[in-house]
Scaffold this motif. Structure first.
Motif, short mmCIF file in Angstrom:
data_model
loop_
_atom_site.label_atom_id
_atom_site.label_comp_id
_atom_site.label_asym_id
_atom_site.label_seq_id
_atom_site.Cartn_x
_atom_site.Cartn_y
_atom_site.Cartn_z
N THR A 58 0.83 -1.21 0.00
CA THR A 58 0.00 0.00 0.00
C THR A 58 0.86 1.25 0.00
O THR A 58 0.62 2.20 -0.77
N LEU A 59 1.89 1.27 0.85
CA LEU A 59 2.76 2.43 0.91
C LEU A 59 3.56 2.59 -0.38
O LEU A 59 3.74 3.72 -0.88
N LEU A 60 4.03 1.49 -0.96
CA LEU A 60 4.75 1.57 -2.23
C LEU A 60 3.86 2.11 -3.34
O LEU A 60 4.30 2.90 -4.18
N PHE A 61 2.59 1.70 -3.33
CA PHE A 61 1.65 2.19 -4.34
C PHE A 61 1.47 3.71 -4.21
O PHE A 61 1.47 4.44 -5.20
N GLY A 62 1.34 4.20 -2.97
CA GLY A 62 1.20 5.64 -2.77
C GLY A 62 2.46 6.40 -3.16
O GLY A 62 2.39 7.49 -3.75
N LEU A 63 3.64 5.84 -2.86
CA LEU A 63 4.88 6.49 -3.23
C LEU A 63 5.04 6.57 -4.75
O LEU A 63 5.48 7.59 -5.28
N VAL A 64 4.69 5.50 -5.43
CA VAL A 64 4.81 5.50 -6.89
C VAL A 64 3.86 6.52 -7.51
O VAL A 64 4.20 7.22 -8.47
N LEU A 65 2.64 6.65 -6.96
CA LEU A 65 1.70 7.65 -7.47
C LEU A 65 2.25 9.07 -7.29
O LEU A 65 2.15 9.90 -8.20
N ALA A 66 2.82 9.34 -6.11
CA ALA A 66 3.39 10.67 -5.88
C ALA A 66 4.59 10.93 -6.80
O ALA A 66 4.78 12.04 -7.30
N TRP A 67 5.38 9.90 -7.03
CA TRP A 67 6.56 10.03 -7.88
C TRP A 67 6.18 10.22 -9.35
O TRP A 67 6.82 10.98 -10.08
N ALA A 68 5.11 9.55 -9.77
CA ALA A 68 4.72 9.59 -11.18
C ALA A 68 3.91 10.82 -11.55
O ALA A 68 3.71 11.08 -12.74
N MET A 69 3.45 11.58 -10.57
CA MET A 69 2.64 12.77 -10.88
C MET A 69 3.49 13.81 -11.60
O MET A 69 4.59 14.14 -11.15
N PRO A 70 3.02 14.34 -12.72
CA PRO A 70 3.78 15.38 -13.43
C PRO A 70 4.01 16.61 -12.55
O PRO A 70 3.16 16.95 -11.73
N PRO A 71 5.14 17.29 -12.71
CA PRO A 71 5.43 18.44 -11.84
C PRO A 71 4.38 19.54 -11.91
O PRO A 71 4.04 20.13 -10.88
#
Length: 331
Positions: free
Chosen positions: A138-151
């Motif tokens: 769950t935490l990895l999924f949230g981190l990947v979403l934050a990382w993948a969001m365009p600036p």
């Protein structure tokens, strides 16, 4: 002839017979053309990547370097007139006190961001190593979403969060008792604007550090922790003696990358308040854009961007020298 006759009597073969080498004899030396082709193979495989790098990075760098020696504004651009002015652009920039203020601000901005990113990212990475499979996923999924969001998308979200009238942050602070923050303008001063930008950049950069360090912890043998526990090591001592030596190379590499990425962070700084208020939150990439495009001094902007690259190279080379010196001392 006599020698050949004696040899034929010993071997029982007729004179003139050519003997074949045994199958178990020494191998023949490799064919030189094949060895040369094998030596060229790595360079041939790297050639497409090098060609793309030269085209996509080399050509803009050369063009930018040529522009930095020109007095180019909108008039010369429309008339297709080339006016060379030598090193006047560099002389004006290096003699301008504003350039050095922006440079010092950029260095402090980079140091603050990288420090927070590495501390928070390391803690989150160690937390991932201790969580159970479901919570970790769950935490990895949230981190990947934050990382993948365009600036730009992430910056827009933070502008909504810190909006003066209808922002969630001001509403929460008002409900918690800080009523003076109910209508606070987060982009009205230098420090509050930098606070928003730093929170945004840290939020976007922590996932990269955390995931990399979690991957590094998976390479640590569990027997080392068991041995440390038998020796009476606590949590901190176990981290210092077992975990830290294994993740230190990853810390060095991620810190190096974060220094580069934060130092050239243009999108977040410009999108939040365009370097304002009163150009007090400009860092070098934003300063180069505003001087070049906003002031229509394209040669000046090109010179500032090249000086930015030189400063970044000096900064990263100094960091690498410190890292290599520490590794030599540890050996």
């Amino acid at each position: 002839m006599a020698a050949m006759s004696v040899q034929s009597r010993r071997t029982g073969e007729p004179p003139g017979t050519v003997r074949k080498e045994k199958a178990g004899g020494p191998p023949r030396p490799p064919h030189r053309p094949r060895a040369r082709a094998a030596g060229r193979a790595p360079y041939l495989l790297l050639l497409p990547a090098l060609a793309v790098t030269v085209v996509l990075l080399g050509y803009p760098m050369v063009t930018n370097g040529v522009l930095s020696f020109q007095n180019l504004n909108m008039g010369q651009l429309i008339q297709h007139v080339t006016e060379w002015n030598g090193v006047d652009n560099y002389r004006q920039i290096l003699g301008n006190a504003e350039f050095w203020r922006v440079t010092g601000r950029s260095l402090l901005f980079t140091a603050a961001n990288v420090l927070l990113i590495m501390v928070v990212g390391t803690l989150v990475g160690l937390l991932l190593a201790r969580l159970g499979p479901r919570m970790r996923l769950t935490l990895l999924f949230g981190l990947v979403l934050a990382w993948a969001m365009p600036p730009i998308a992430a910056t827009t979200v933070y502008q909504w969060l810190f909006a003066q009238r209808f922002g969630v942050v001001n509403w929460v602070l008002d409900r918690l008792g800080w009523h003076g923050m109910a209508d606070f303008n987060w982009t009205g001063s230098q420090f509050s604007t930098f606070f928003v930008i730093i929170v945004l950049i840290v939020w976007q950069s922590v996932p990269f550090v955390a995931i990399n360090l979690y991957a590094a912890t998976t390479t640590i043998p569990k027997e080392l922790y068991e041995a440390a526990a038998l020796d009476g090591a606590g949590v901190w001592k176990s981290f210092a003696s077992v975990t830290l030596p294994f993740i230190r190379p990853f810390l060095y590499a991620t810190t190096f990358l974060e220094v580069i990425w934060v130092f050239k962070a243009f999108t977040q700084v410009f999108a939040v308040n365009e370097g304002g208020p009163d150009r007090l939150t400009e860092i070098l990439p934003v300063y180069a854009f505003i001087e070049g495009m906003g002031g229509q001094h394209y040669g000046m902007g090109a010179a500032i961007s090249l000086l930015t690259i030189v400063i970044l190279l000096a900064l990263t080379s100094y960091y690498l020298r410190i890292v290599l010196r520490q590794e030599e001392d540890e050996r």
